[in-house]
Design an enzyme around this catalytic site. Structure first.
Site, PDB file in Angstrom:
ATOM      1  N   ASP A  47     -73.759  33.419 -29.116  1.00  0.00           N
ATOM      2  CA  ASP A  47     -72.835  32.977 -30.145  1.00  0.00           C
ATOM      3  C   ASP A  47     -72.821  31.452 -30.129  1.00  0.00           C
ATOM      4  O   ASP A  47     -73.192  30.820 -29.127  1.00  0.00           O
ATOM      5  CB  ASP A  47     -71.443  33.549 -29.863  1.00  0.00           C
ATOM      6  CG  ASP A  47     -70.445  33.204 -30.947  1.00  0.00           C
ATOM      7  OD1 ASP A  47     -70.797  33.320 -32.140  1.00  0.00           O
ATOM      8  OD2 ASP A  47     -69.318  32.794 -30.614  1.00  0.00           O
ATOM      9  N   ASP A  68     -70.081  29.067 -32.050  1.00  0.00           N
ATOM     10  CA  ASP A  68     -68.747  28.470 -31.991  1.00  0.00           C
ATOM     11  C   ASP A  68     -68.013  28.944 -30.736  1.00  0.00           C
ATOM     12  O   ASP A  68     -67.795  30.140 -30.537  1.00  0.00           O
ATOM     13  CB  ASP A  68     -67.933  28.866 -33.235  1.00  0.00           C
ATOM     14  CG  ASP A  68     -68.489  28.244 -34.505  1.00  0.00           C
ATOM     15  OD1 ASP A  68     -68.485  27.012 -34.595  1.00  0.00           O
ATOM     16  OD2 ASP A  68     -68.939  28.985 -35.392  1.00  0.00           O
ATOM     17  N   ASP A  74     -67.834  34.423 -26.638  1.00  0.00           N
ATOM     18  CA  ASP A  74     -66.485  34.054 -26.187  1.00  0.00           C
ATOM     19  C   ASP A  74     -65.417  34.944 -26.787  1.00  0.00           C
ATOM     20  O   ASP A  74     -64.243  34.785 -26.469  1.00  0.00           O
ATOM     21  CB  ASP A  74     -66.185  32.599 -26.566  1.00  0.00           C
ATOM     22  CG  ASP A  74     -66.045  32.414 -28.080  1.00  0.00           C
ATOM     23  OD1 ASP A  74     -66.926  32.890 -28.829  1.00  0.00           O
ATOM     24  OD2 ASP A  74     -65.056  31.801 -28.517  1.00  0.00           O
TER      25      ASP A  74
END
Length: 362
Positions: A34, A36, A235
């Site tokens: 990922d 961001d 995250d």
């Protein structure tokens, strides 16, 4: 090392984090990262990300960047990563814009007009599939698609989407993440924009969604990367980790973005990662095993975690006084074992983690 089968994943991942004797960058051929909150936040690199990814890449691990953010094109994302010190090409980037464009192209004829509520990344992805982006509900679109358009998206764009959806046009969304991390904190994501249109149209219609954690995004990622032993790195529990769960692959959660330790300890089975690390340096090392003792406690490194009562109890943590030299992530790993096992035995009722997390400063 190979990806574990479903029963092993049930035993290891859903009740406690797994261990690995090999560095993760050697145990898996491809990291599906990922962006961001994992590689960058607000445009700036997350601490340790550049160095860790460079070492993993130099060691032979393929790095692919898989993002629900549909705002920018793969070329723009790759250029940004390269500027940050993480060399990347457009082919290394997979976006939810690409996934939703493929989803739409499967449903409508080539050359169809699609009302776009989003940024350039969505427009480029639609053109790649032979579709024609338009800006108004009056431009005779056959469908409407929403993707993250940045913090300055004009309010009138949501009105155009609402007009089209209210007329019965098929509605698509790149993703439904309610939030997105940035340099100043957590802001509203595309899911919040989708809710605006849903409310304006009376809540009677649901969009078809392509992004993580749903199958269209996993399909797009597999088609574009050809990964054989992938490791999802993210995250967010409800997108990255659930997406890995749905795709039947392993995952690494890092604490550099949205998810904190308290949320992890309350995670339902489909949101429980295979591995846990503070940041992307976790790719470069093995993962300590979480051992179940005869008394039912869970041990990781210098820490031992248990639950004070089967139902309605609280987590108990034993470790070095002051915990100065002990790894607090090892404590979280042990706590995951105790918390997840107790929650499963108590029909999802998670034990109270307030005191132990306060002790760890988490």
């Amino acid at each position: 090392m190979t990806v574990r089968n479903g029963q092993e994943r049930q035993d290891e991942v859903r009740r406690r984090p797994a261990g690995s004797t090999e560095p993760l960058s050697e145990a898996y051929d491809t990291a599906l990262l990922d962006l961001d909150g994992v590689v960058y936040a607000g445009g700036e690199a997350v601490p340790h990300a550049v160095e860790a990814l460079g070492t993993a890449r130099d060691g032979g691990m393929h790095l692919a960047y898989v993002t629900n953010n549909a705002l920018r094109t793969p070329d723009a994302v790759a250029e940004h990563l390269t500027e940050l010190g993480v060399p990347a090409e457009a082919g290394d980037v997979i976006t939810s814009a690409q996934a939703v464009a493929r989803l739409i192209a499967d449903d409508v004829p080539s050359g169809s007009r699609i009302l776009v509520i989003g940024g350039e990344g969505l427009r480029v992805a639609l053109r790649e599939r032979g579709l024609v982006p338009v800006d108004s509900a009056e431009d005779e679109p056959v469908a409407v698609v929403q993707g993250y358009g940045g913090p300055d998206m004009p309010w009138g764009r949501f009105a155009e989407a609402s007009y089209a959806v209210a007329r019965g046009l098929p509605w698509y969304a790149s993703n439904t993440d309610l939030t997105i991390p940035g340099a100043r904190g957590i802001g509203p994501g595309n899911g919040a924009a989708v809710e605006v249109v849903r409310i304006a149209t009376g809540g009677r219609v649901e969009p078809k969604v392509a992004g993580k954690p749903l199958p269209p995004m996993h399909r797009e990622t597999v088609l574009r990367t050809g990964a054989r032993r992938p490791l999802v790195v993210g995250d967010r529990l409800d997108t990255d980790i659930e997406g890995a769960f749905n795709g039947g692959v392993d995952s690494l959660l890092v604490f550099t973005g949205v998810t904190d330790a308290a949320q992890l300890l309350r995670a339902v089975p489909e949101h429980r990662p295979t591995y846990v690390a503070a940041d992307l340096r976790g790719l470069l090392v093995g993962q300590p095993e979480v051992v179940v003792e005869e008394d039912g406690s869970f041990v990781c490194g210098d820490w031992r975690a248990s639950v004070s009562a089967p139902r309605g109890g609280e987590l108990v943590l034993d470790g070095p006084a002051g915990a100065g030299a002990a790894d607090p992530v090892d404590a979280v790993r042990a706590l995951c074992g105790a918390a997840w096992t107790a929650a499963d035995a108590a029909d999802g009722e998670a034990p109270d983690a307030g005191k132990v997390l306060a002790r760890l400063g988490l």
